[in-house]
Write a protein that holds these residues in place. Sequence first.
Motif, PDB file in Angstrom:
ATOM      1  N   GLY A   1       0.821  -1.046  -0.055  1.00  0.00           N
ATOM      2  CA  GLY A   1       0.087  -0.071  -0.005  1.00  0.00           C
ATOM      3  C   GLY A   1       0.746   1.106  -0.060  1.00  0.00           C
ATOM      4  N   LEU A   2       1.918   1.079   0.737  1.00  0.00           N
ATOM      5  CA  LEU A   2       2.932   2.307   0.745  1.00  0.00           C
ATOM      6  C   LEU A   2       3.559   2.467  -0.526  1.00  0.00           C
ATOM      7  N   PHE A   3       4.054   1.495  -1.378  1.00  0.00           N
ATOM      8  CA  PHE A   3       4.537   1.600  -2.638  1.00  0.00           C
ATOM      9  C   PHE A   3       3.444   2.036  -3.696  1.00  0.00           C
ATOM     10  N   LEU A   4       2.148   1.717  -3.563  1.00  0.00           N
ATOM     11  CA  LEU A   4       1.058   2.238  -4.505  1.00  0.00           C
ATOM     12  C   LEU A   4       0.863   3.721  -4.011  1.00  0.00           C
ATOM     13  N   ALA A   5       0.897   4.078  -2.964  1.00  0.00           N
ATOM     14  CA  ALA A   5       0.664   5.394  -2.545  1.00  0.00           C
ATOM     15  C   ALA A   5       1.783   6.259  -3.168  1.00  0.00           C
ATOM     16  N   VAL A   6       3.045   6.082  -3.017  1.00  0.00           N
ATOM     17  CA  VAL A   6       3.944   6.753  -3.478  1.00  0.00           C
ATOM     18  C   VAL A   6       4.129   6.835  -5.203  1.00  0.00           C
ATOM     19  N   GLN A   7       3.749   5.781  -5.929  1.00  0.00           N
ATOM     20  CA  GLN A   7       3.459   5.925  -7.177  1.00  0.00           C
ATOM     21  C   GLN A   7       2.300   6.878  -7.505  1.00  0.00           C
ATOM     22  N   LEU A   8       1.321   6.830  -6.739  1.00  0.00           N
ATOM     23  CA  LEU A   8       0.124   7.598  -7.307  1.00  0.00           C
ATOM     24  C   LEU A   8       0.421   9.116  -6.720  1.00  0.00           C
ATOM     25  N   ASP A   9       1.241   9.286  -5.668  1.00  0.00           N
ATOM     26  CA  ASP A   9       1.424  10.748  -5.359  1.00  0.00           C
ATOM     27  C   ASP A   9       2.444  11.520  -6.308  1.00  0.00           C
ATOM     28  N   LYS A  10       2.976  10.567  -7.407  1.00  0.00           N
ATOM     29  CA  LYS A  10       3.592  11.371  -8.424  1.00  0.00           C
ATOM     30  C   LYS A  10       2.645  11.949  -9.400  1.00  0.00           C
ATOM     31  N   ASN A  11       1.427  11.862  -9.307  1.00  0.00           N
ATOM     32  CA  ASN A  11       0.400  12.500 -10.201  1.00  0.00           C
ATOM     33  C   ASN A  11       0.610  11.931 -11.686  1.00  0.00           C
TER      34      ASN A  11
ATOM     35  N   GLU B   1      12.258  19.700  -2.547  1.00  0.00           N
ATOM     36  CA  GLU B   1      12.800  20.437  -3.231  1.00  0.00           C
ATOM     37  C   GLU B   1      14.400  20.623  -2.576  1.00  0.00           C
ATOM     38  N   ALA B   2      14.520  20.994  -1.366  1.00  0.00           N
ATOM     39  CA  ALA B   2      15.653  20.826  -0.710  1.00  0.00           C
ATOM     40  C   ALA B   2      16.500  19.744  -1.104  1.00  0.00           C
ATOM     41  N   SER B   3      15.710  18.577  -0.839  1.00  0.00           N
ATOM     42  CA  SER B   3      16.654  17.323  -1.014  1.00  0.00           C
ATOM     43  C   SER B   3      17.033  17.242  -2.618  1.00  0.00           C
ATOM     44  N   ALA B   4      16.259  17.582  -3.402  1.00  0.00           N
ATOM     45  CA  ALA B   4      16.779  17.391  -4.747  1.00  0.00           C
ATOM     46  C   ALA B   4      18.030  18.592  -5.103  1.00  0.00           C
ATOM     47  N   LEU B   5      17.880  19.801  -4.350  1.00  0.00           N
ATOM     48  CA  LEU B   5      19.138  20.614  -4.558  1.00  0.00           C
ATOM     49  C   LEU B   5      20.391  20.096  -3.921  1.00  0.00           C
ATOM     50  N   ASP B   6      20.349  19.213  -2.843  1.00  0.00           N
ATOM     51  CA  ASP B   6      21.445  18.700  -2.234  1.00  0.00           C
ATOM     52  C   ASP B   6      22.029  17.449  -3.156  1.00  0.00           C
ATOM     53  N   GLY B   7      21.245  17.197  -4.060  1.00  0.00           N
ATOM     54  CA  GLY B   7      21.727  16.039  -4.939  1.00  0.00           C
ATOM     55  C   GLY B   7      21.288  14.721  -4.670  1.00  0.00           C
ATOM     56  N   ALA B   8      20.398  14.524  -3.647  1.00  0.00           N
ATOM     57  CA  ALA B   8      19.708  13.197  -3.394  1.00  0.00           C
ATOM     58  C   ALA B   8      19.031  12.635  -4.453  1.00  0.00           C
ATOM     59  N   GLY B   9      18.884  11.486  -4.670  1.00  0.00           N
ATOM     60  CA  GLY B   9      18.348  10.728  -5.321  1.00  0.00           C
ATOM     61  C   GLY B   9      16.814  10.398  -4.872  1.00  0.00           C
ATOM     62  N   GLU B  10      15.936   9.742  -5.683  1.00  0.00           N
ATOM     63  CA  GLU B  10      14.535   9.497  -5.311  1.00  0.00           C
ATOM     64  C   GLU B  10      14.534   8.812  -4.207  1.00  0.00           C
ATOM     65  N   TRP B  11      15.295   7.527  -4.143  1.00  0.00           N
ATOM     66  CA  TRP B  11      15.054   6.436  -3.063  1.00  0.00           C
ATOM     67  C   TRP B  11      15.743   7.239  -1.822  1.00  0.00           C
ATOM     68  N   GLN B  12      16.771   8.108  -1.901  1.00  0.00           N
ATOM     69  CA  GLN B  12      17.388   8.695  -0.781  1.00  0.00           C
ATOM     70  C   GLN B  12      16.444   9.894  -0.029  1.00  0.00           C
ATOM     71  N   THR B  13      15.780  10.556  -1.312  1.00  0.00           N
ATOM     72  CA  THR B  13      14.812  11.397  -0.565  1.00  0.00           C
ATOM     73  C   THR B  13      13.639  10.796   0.245  1.00  0.00           C
ATOM     74  N   PHE B  14      13.131   9.726  -0.380  1.00  0.00           N
ATOM     75  CA  PHE B  14      12.084   9.060   0.458  1.00  0.00           C
ATOM     76  C   PHE B  14      12.553   8.536   1.523  1.00  0.00           C
ATOM     77  N   LYS B  15      13.724   7.831   1.639  1.00  0.00           N
ATOM     78  CA  LYS B  15      14.177   7.111   2.967  1.00  0.00           C
ATOM     79  C   LYS B  15      14.745   7.997   4.147  1.00  0.00           C
ATOM     80  N   ASN B  16      15.311   9.224   3.755  1.00  0.00           N
ATOM     81  CA  ASN B  16      15.974  10.187   4.734  1.00  0.00           C
ATOM     82  C   ASN B  16      15.075  11.463   4.800  1.00  0.00           C
TER      83      ASN B  16
END
Length: 324
Positions: free
Chosen positions: A119-129, A221-236
């Motif tokens: 359910g968490l995986f599906l929610a993350v995917q659907l949250d991407k619009n 946005e702050a995580s993307a500016l720091d160069g974090a990837g998608e998985w790192q942004t989600f995890k951290n």
Amino acid sequence: MTTDTTESPKAATPVPPSGAAPRKVPTGHRRLLTRRDRLTLGLMATLPTILHVALVWVTAFASIALAFTTWDGIGFDSIHWVGFDNFRELFTNNPQFWPAVEHNAIWFVVLILIPTPLGLFLAVQLDKNIRFSRVYQTAFFLPVVLSMAVIGFVWQLVYNPDTGLINSIIGANKPGHYIDWIGDPDLNLWSILIAASWRHTGYMMILYLAGLKGVDPSLREASALDGAGEWQTFKNVIFPTLRPTNTIVLVVTIIEALRAFDLVFVFNKGAEGTELLSILVTNNIIGESSRIGYGSAIAVVLLLISLVVIIPYLVSTFRKERRA
């Protein structure tokens, strides 16, 4: 130079006749609500309260009291006080009790390990619009709208040994090769858990999707500016902010595991390796033996297990509200 001294006409003020008391203009709620409205609101508030107290609180306290008695349900004069004998028999002389506790624990473990991450995986995917996200949300949430009894009937068709979908696909629908997904004690519990997980996944998806919608976009946005990837942004970044949602998910899953009844009862009424505490309560209260006191003792045990989870959650919630 002349000055115009003509005064503008004033609105005439009605003067009450002499000897008559001035009429009071109703103010506040008394002006808005008539006597009939107040009577209607009183009934709307009183009747649900009476029903709630009678059907929830009175029955709960009655079950706790009956847990210390023996009663066959025929006449109140047949109620006899036995103290803790029902609980003593339950813990030491009931071959179905501990398997039922084990099955409830397995139910919780499976729900927390399979449908919750899914359910968490599906929610993350659907949250991407993504495209057609509304359609996907509706499709995944549809099993949650259906009652558990209906889901049980649907999965009975899927598990049918002769014409079921699964046996037809794997070629196990021929004489001598049947797989009895419901009647086999080694398979039926897991078959029921698959059906329960199918429904629970949509429930978890909606809870996590609501939590993800509340995440501050500036964190991403702050995580993307720091160069974090998608998985790192989600995890951290994202997942730590879902801590309140995770707490709700945990409590909901525990409650779902404890209140599991409908699916099992529809499949095989809790027999042949699918015993649950809720099934034992039902079988003892409204079954052939009609041991209401003994069934109430099982219900009290189920209530105590539920309170172990609910009370800490309520205490934590109230503390957060006071700090806020």
